[in-house]
Scaffold this motif. Sequence first.
Motif, short mmCIF file in Angstrom:
data_model
loop_
_atom_site.label_atom_id
_atom_site.label_comp_id
_atom_site.label_asym_id
_atom_site.label_seq_id
_atom_site.Cartn_x
_atom_site.Cartn_y
_atom_site.Cartn_z
N LEU A 176 -55.13 -1.34 12.54
CA LEU A 176 -56.51 -1.80 12.35
C LEU A 176 -56.56 -3.31 12.23
CD1 LEU A 176 -57.77 0.94 9.85
CD2 LEU A 176 -58.22 0.83 12.31
N ALA A 177 -55.56 -3.87 11.54
CA ALA A 177 -55.51 -5.34 11.41
C ALA A 177 -55.32 -6.00 12.76
CB ALA A 177 -54.39 -5.73 10.44
N ALA A 178 -54.65 -5.29 13.70
CA ALA A 178 -54.43 -5.84 15.04
C ALA A 178 -55.65 -5.64 15.94
CB ALA A 178 -53.21 -5.19 15.69
N GLY A 179 -56.70 -4.98 15.42
CA GLY A 179 -57.94 -4.88 16.19
C GLY A 179 -58.31 -3.50 16.68
N ALA A 180 -57.59 -2.47 16.24
CA ALA A 180 -58.01 -1.11 16.61
C ALA A 180 -59.40 -0.84 16.04
CB ALA A 180 -56.99 -0.08 16.11
N ALA A 181 -60.15 0.03 16.74
CA ALA A 181 -61.57 0.24 16.40
C ALA A 181 -61.78 1.31 15.36
CB ALA A 181 -62.33 0.60 17.68
N GLY A 182 -60.74 2.06 15.02
CA GLY A 182 -60.87 3.16 14.07
C GLY A 182 -59.68 4.09 14.22
N LEU A 183 -59.76 5.24 13.58
CA LEU A 183 -58.70 6.25 13.67
C LEU A 183 -59.29 7.51 14.27
CD1 LEU A 183 -55.81 7.44 12.77
CD2 LEU A 183 -57.04 8.27 10.75
N SER A 184 -58.60 8.10 15.26
CA SER A 184 -59.04 9.42 15.73
C SER A 184 -58.10 10.49 15.22
CB SER A 184 -59.10 9.46 17.26
OG SER A 184 -57.82 9.73 17.81
N VAL A 185 -58.67 11.61 14.80
CA VAL A 185 -57.85 12.77 14.43
C VAL A 185 -58.23 13.94 15.33
CG1 VAL A 185 -57.48 12.11 12.02
CG2 VAL A 185 -59.50 13.45 12.60
N GLY A 186 -57.21 14.72 15.69
CA GLY A 186 -57.43 15.94 16.47
C GLY A 186 -56.99 17.11 15.61
N LEU A 187 -57.90 17.55 14.73
CA LEU A 187 -57.49 18.55 13.73
C LEU A 187 -57.33 19.93 14.35
CD1 LEU A 187 -59.63 17.26 10.74
CD2 LEU A 187 -57.18 16.95 11.14
N MET A 188 -57.72 20.07 15.64
CA MET A 188 -57.45 21.32 16.35
C MET A 188 -56.04 21.31 16.94
SD MET A 188 -59.62 22.73 19.59
CE MET A 188 -58.54 22.57 21.00
N TYR A 189 -55.46 20.12 17.07
CA TYR A 189 -54.24 19.97 17.87
C TYR A 189 -53.01 19.73 17.01
CZ TYR A 189 -57.41 19.05 21.79
OH TYR A 189 -58.39 19.13 22.74
N ALA A 190 -51.86 20.10 17.56
CA ALA A 190 -50.59 19.65 17.01
C ALA A 190 -50.41 18.18 17.38
CB ALA A 190 -49.45 20.48 17.61
N PRO A 191 -49.78 17.37 16.53
CA PRO A 191 -49.30 17.73 15.20
C PRO A 191 -50.33 17.45 14.10
CG PRO A 191 -48.51 15.55 15.77
CD PRO A 191 -49.35 16.02 16.94
N GLY A 192 -51.53 16.92 14.49
CA GLY A 192 -52.50 16.48 13.48
C GLY A 192 -53.05 17.62 12.63
N ASN A 193 -53.02 18.85 13.18
CA ASN A 193 -53.60 19.96 12.41
C ASN A 193 -52.74 20.36 11.22
OD1 ASN A 193 -51.60 21.35 13.80
ND2 ASN A 193 -53.03 22.44 15.14
N ALA A 194 -51.56 19.74 11.08
CA ALA A 194 -50.75 19.99 9.88
C ALA A 194 -51.13 19.04 8.73
CB ALA A 194 -49.26 19.84 10.20
N ALA A 195 -52.07 18.13 8.98
CA ALA A 195 -52.44 17.15 7.94
C ALA A 195 -53.16 17.85 6.78
CB ALA A 195 -53.33 16.07 8.54
N THR A 196 -52.79 17.47 5.58
CA THR A 196 -53.44 18.00 4.38
C THR A 196 -54.63 17.12 4.00
OG1 THR A 196 -52.07 16.63 2.98
CG2 THR A 196 -51.24 18.85 3.49
N ARG A 197 -55.41 17.63 3.04
CA ARG A 197 -56.52 16.83 2.51
C ARG A 197 -56.02 15.49 1.98
NH1 ARG A 197 -59.39 16.12 -2.42
NH2 ARG A 197 -61.65 15.98 -2.09
N ASP A 198 -54.90 15.50 1.28
CA ASP A 198 -54.37 14.25 0.72
C ASP A 198 -54.07 13.23 1.82
OD1 ASP A 198 -54.56 15.19 -1.81
OD2 ASP A 198 -52.41 15.51 -2.13
N GLU A 199 -53.48 13.70 2.90
CA GLU A 199 -53.16 12.77 3.99
C GLU A 199 -54.45 12.19 4.59
OE1 GLU A 199 -50.48 14.25 7.04
OE2 GLU A 199 -51.25 12.81 8.51
N LEU A 200 -55.43 13.05 4.84
CA LEU A 200 -56.68 12.57 5.44
C LEU A 200 -57.38 11.58 4.52
CD1 LEU A 200 -57.98 15.87 7.07
CD2 LEU A 200 -56.84 13.94 8.19
N HIS A 201 -57.33 11.85 3.22
CA HIS A 201 -57.97 10.91 2.28
C HIS A 201 -57.20 9.59 2.22
CE1 HIS A 201 -61.32 13.11 0.14
NE2 HIS A 201 -60.86 13.98 1.01
N ALA A 202 -55.89 9.64 2.27
CA ALA A 202 -55.10 8.40 2.27
C ALA A 202 -55.48 7.53 3.47
CB ALA A 202 -53.60 8.72 2.28
#
Length: 520
Positions: A176-202
């Motif tokens: 983000l500091a380098a200029g990315a516009a945001g974060l995308s998550v694909g909670l339907m897809y591997a490997p992002g669907n293994a993310a817990t609430r704690d990870e998403l909040h972090a």
Amino acid sequence: MNAILLRGGTVLDGTGAPGGTADVLVRGTTVERVGPALAAPEGATVVDVTGRYVLPGLIDVHSHDDVAVLRAGGTEPKVRQGVTTEIVGNCGHGCAPSAPDGYLAGYSAPVLGAFPDTCWPTFPDYLDEIAAAGRDLHVAALVPHGPLRTAVLGPRRRPATSAEMPRIAGLLDDALAAGAAGLSVGLMYAPGNAATRDELHALGRVLARHGKPLVAHLRSEGDAIEESLAEVVDVARGTGCPLHVSHLKVVSPRNAGRMPALLDILDAHRADGVDVTADAYPYPAGSTTVSALFPAWTVDRGVAGLLDALRAPDTRRRVLAELRRPWPDLENNFLALGPERIRLTGFARPELDGHTLAELAGDADPAECLADLVLAERAGLSVILFQSDERDLRAALSWPWTMIGSDGLPVAGGAVHPRLYGTFPRVLARYAGRLPGLSFAQAVHRMTGLPARRFGLTGRGTLVPGAAADVTILDPERLADTATFDDPRRFPTGVTGTLLDGRPGSDRTGQLLRVPRRAH
Ligand SMILES: [Zn+2]
């Protein structure tokens, strides 16, 4: 400095205000004046655009051209629609940071097209390469969650430990500091669907510090869509980050008609202070990688694991049994849609391409057939899923906070989803002016001014003095999408020209748009 005077067109300035006849004077890279009967400066090129619409350059907020933007000619399907800026890195899919042994490419190539797996050790390295490439469009980039967490967790689909979460958050902070516009998550897809609430909040806390959005492909867009929306709203509420829902839709025939209730929920969250927006594409069918039809555990080690599971008799029996029953959290699209509503594309053998699973299976069992095809094609297939109801699509497009995003999959061969070639002309020619809340001027706003503001593309998205001279010119009489599901690789008609930073055609040089930290 070169000057171009666009004379006599109908200007829609991207703010949503109705259009009116005006001239547009471009000098150098910026819009100098917009108004009636402007005098042409000495040496200016005067272009008569009487009868044409003159708009800010269109912004595709939901692009999967992460790799295509690096290739000469890779974004022609977008350029020909009048798009001048794309936001890549959606749905948690991406090519950077790189991961070894084809882990990312194996899973994401049916979405992004083929890509190498050693090029970009960090996300900022990838941004630098876009900046150096200077192709036909401007590019802003979301950080894709899948590659980001893979850089820390290795090629495994599993939850992050409490020691790993700060490292993933740190990589996000750097990007983000380098200029990315945001974060995308694909909670339907591997490997992002293994993310817990704690990870998403972090991750949400990092986004909130930068004032940039969490862009979410929901965990379920079917039976559990309300719970899945609640999951990401909880992140936005808990951390204060803005929230953007990707390709807003409701899937599976039995959920038809649920969109108005979902929009009521979104409106209630907005009224309650949650900064939530969305994007949508104008087709009732979706498209994704074939791996997404399989239970999440089958891709714990990437598609290599899926292929192993389909090869070994014991695990193959288990996979097929799971395909035939509902899943607790993710939507089982194979079961919900049935083989008639699933088209397969991307075959090495062209004679198979673009057929439904029902056609391909014939008298054979569709699940067995699917497993055999995935093995034969080494999971390199995409699917087109006829999953949504036209009324729900219209409702989603009517919501004032829905931007337009193509979600086009720029894969090399086969019968791609026509949204890659037709999205923007299709919205303007078929939906604008025919839906409540979607006049022509508002449709233009949802492709220009609204996304520019949402994603921090300062100085773009409106045709006003001082703005960057990204301009799209349309012939409203001829404007039409021509790409269809049976003949998808057809360019639209009626897009008569674009300027990119004041430059036409082959003269153009796209920029990487680095988004600064924003107050939120
Ligand atoms: Zn998605």
